[in-house]
Design a protein around this motif. Sequence first.
Motif, short mmCIF file in Angstrom:
data_model
loop_
_atom_site.label_atom_id
_atom_site.label_comp_id
_atom_site.label_asym_id
_atom_site.label_seq_id
_atom_site.Cartn_x
_atom_site.Cartn_y
_atom_site.Cartn_z
N PHE A 67 0.87 -1.19 -0.08
CA PHE A 67 -0.09 0.02 -0.02
C PHE A 67 0.80 1.18 0.05
O PHE A 67 1.86 1.46 0.70
CB PHE A 67 -0.85 -0.03 1.14
N VAL B 220 -7.05 4.36 5.01
CA VAL B 220 -8.26 3.35 4.95
C VAL B 220 -8.50 2.51 6.39
O VAL B 220 -9.73 2.45 6.57
CB VAL B 220 -7.56 2.21 3.94
N ALA C 109 -10.72 4.65 8.25
CA ALA C 109 -11.89 5.08 7.48
C ALA C 109 -12.86 4.10 7.96
O ALA C 109 -14.08 4.32 8.02
CB ALA C 109 -11.83 4.90 6.07
N TYR C 110 -12.12 2.68 8.24
CA TYR C 110 -13.14 1.69 8.82
C TYR C 110 -13.26 1.69 10.32
O TYR C 110 -14.38 1.40 10.79
CB TYR C 110 -12.39 0.26 8.45
N LEU C 111 -12.36 2.01 11.10
CA LEU C 111 -12.45 1.98 12.44
C LEU C 111 -12.99 3.07 12.92
O LEU C 111 -13.65 3.24 14.08
CB LEU C 111 -10.96 2.14 13.00
N ILE D 144 -8.39 -5.99 2.11
CA ILE D 144 -9.24 -5.17 1.98
C ILE D 144 -10.62 -5.79 2.13
O ILE D 144 -11.65 -5.16 2.31
CB ILE D 144 -9.13 -4.51 0.46
N MET E 188 -11.38 -6.07 5.82
CA MET E 188 -11.58 -4.91 6.65
C MET E 188 -13.16 -4.80 6.63
O MET E 188 -13.54 -4.34 7.68
CB MET E 188 -11.09 -3.79 5.84
N LEU E 189 -13.82 -4.80 5.61
CA LEU E 189 -15.29 -4.49 5.91
C LEU E 189 -15.85 -5.34 6.64
O LEU E 189 -16.80 -5.02 7.48
CB LEU E 189 -15.93 -4.39 4.58
N THR F 42 -14.60 -5.51 10.80
CA THR F 42 -14.72 -4.14 11.54
C THR F 42 -16.08 -4.31 12.49
O THR F 42 -16.94 -4.96 12.01
CB THR F 42 -15.17 -3.00 10.49
N PRO F 43 -15.78 -3.89 13.50
CA PRO F 43 -16.97 -4.12 14.70
C PRO F 43 -18.29 -3.63 13.93
O PRO F 43 -18.25 -2.51 13.41
CB PRO F 43 -16.55 -3.42 15.79
N ARG G 287 -18.13 7.89 3.79
CA ARG G 287 -18.35 6.72 4.35
C ARG G 287 -18.94 5.61 2.95
O ARG G 287 -19.61 4.78 3.34
CB ARG G 287 -19.34 6.49 5.38
N TYR H 46 -18.14 2.99 1.48
CA TYR H 46 -16.89 1.64 1.54
C TYR H 46 -16.59 1.17 0.25
O TYR H 46 -15.74 0.47 0.03
CB TYR H 46 -17.26 0.70 2.73
#
Lengths: 297, 333
Positions: free
Chosen positions: A141, A149, A152-154, B23, B26-27, B30-31, B297, B299
């Motif tokens: 990356f 990124v 962005a998710y957390l 990647i 990640m989605l 994630t909690p 957001r 995603y």
Amino acid sequence: MKKNRPQKSPEDRHPLLDQLSQLWRNKTAVAGLIIVAGFVLMAFFAPALSPHNPNDTSLYDQLKPPFWAYGGSDKNVLGTDDLGRDILSRIIYGARVSLIVAVVSVGLAFALGTLLGSISGYYKGALDNVIMRIMDIILAFPYLLLAIVVVAYLGPSLENAMMAIGITYVPRFARIVRGSVLEECEKDYVMAAKAVGAKDWRIIFIAILPNCLGPLIVQTTLSFASAILDAAALSFLGLGAQPPTPEWGAMIARSRALILRASWVMTFPGIAILMAVLGFNLLGDGLRDALDPRLRD
Amino acid sequence: MLVFIFRRILILIPTLLGVSIIIFLMLRITPGDPAELLLGERATEEALHEIREHLGLNEPLYVQYGKFIKRLMKGDLGETIWSRQKVWIEVKERFPATIELSVAALFISCFFGIIFGIISATRPYSIFDYLSMLGALIGVSMPIFWLGLVFMLIFSVNLGWLPLSGRLSVGIDLEVITNFYLLDAVLTKNWAALKDAIWHLIMPAITLSTIPMAIVARMTRSSMLEVLRQDYIKTAKAKGLSQFMVTFKHALRNALIPVVTTIGLQFGVALGGAILTETIFAWPGVGKWMFDAVMKRDYMVIQGGTLFIAAVFVVINLVVDVLYAVINPRINV
């Protein structure tokens, strides 16, 4: 009694101390050390040094220019922002935020990277392959993208930014440690330690790692510099420190809307970032000259 | 050589797979509920149900990943959440802008970086050397998002020399063919648009070039110093060749070999830095698009964009490696 104690000869000094004492002769390193020490003191004594509370807003003092400009006063030496908060105080407190971010994120990377790197270098084989391939993936990356990124998710927060930066810095530590451990494992003292039946973890952490400290110290110092820079960038994008935290990157982000009216709001936090990062980079360069035998003439 | 390239491409595959796994996960790890993460907290139950079906979020992870990879193979990066457009189409529209900016930045950084590096190396420990290396150190320490704003303040707001942001001024018409505006302007012989596009490019490109320029300068200097110490340089000087010939013909050729690798790696730095630079200058490239997606957001855009940029970066690294082997005769492959 005293006479019988063996005299300490210069050779008994730890080689690392010997190399560090050379640091004083290195002008770059000393310059870096002074700047870094300045910021550390600033962070430590922030409550005593800052003239105002960094989060105190004032309706009457909004967008006051610095003291030398027309309309400025000694009350707010570097002026105020759009909420009337004192910029100098926010910059002083910002040193705290930036240094904490640097210590936490680099600490995380250091711990994880050293652990993975020494496992990789010591056990070799399949485990080494798996760990190093994972490091390759992280390195696939581009700079800052992975951190962005992850945050962005957390969700945007300073804690997540620190974690994201920490993760992206793991490979650099893992690679250095792996290389050094591979090199050290060939040496006789490791063989001797194995022969007397020392446990693996003992050989790695007590025997080998202290001999790899030089490059690690250099990498840690340089990583402090980039962690401060990256954390400021994340905060600038709104992904790191959240208002009203006095963070340099976030201060610049807020000042964007004021660029036409109040340029000082933007100028000083940027200079603070530049100086702090420069300090660590200077120190890191100097340390590399002193500690990395491969680079010494 | 072919074997080397082939081997190098083979290593690429597990790396890209690894990137896709990260990647993908990640989605999912994630909690919270990924469907809710995608659509936001106020999404209706039907919409959540629909997106779960669409992405197969109820199936086991490995089945989901299989489908994900299958779609990727077909070049399908999914649909954006807000505009319901193919992610791939949006990437294609914006990527030329990013390439234009990055290439311009790299060009600037190579040109000045190499020149400063050479002069520093031929006059080591002179005042010029100290100043340029100090400059380089400041360059690598520069928060470019701040530098961009300072440039804007000076050159747009105060002096009014350069446009504040964007790629073209309002009122300038340009027939878009390739989406590389400079190229399009040349192709359509639209000189007014060419001038305007260059004018818009200058500030963002210089901003983005700061860090790579400093790194290239430092690399050129150290590599050049090393080469200048070698015996064949002494021979060349002893033969009576001029300083210019020795520096540029004999030394530079060898000194540039490691620099090429550095320049290649800087492309990745530029791609990452593009997120900051494009955001500041409202440059409609992949970086700004990704940033907007993070803010909204979206995603699917984050996922597709990250995959795309990482893939580009990995391929560039491959090209750099191969190029390094080609130009360095000492590497036998």
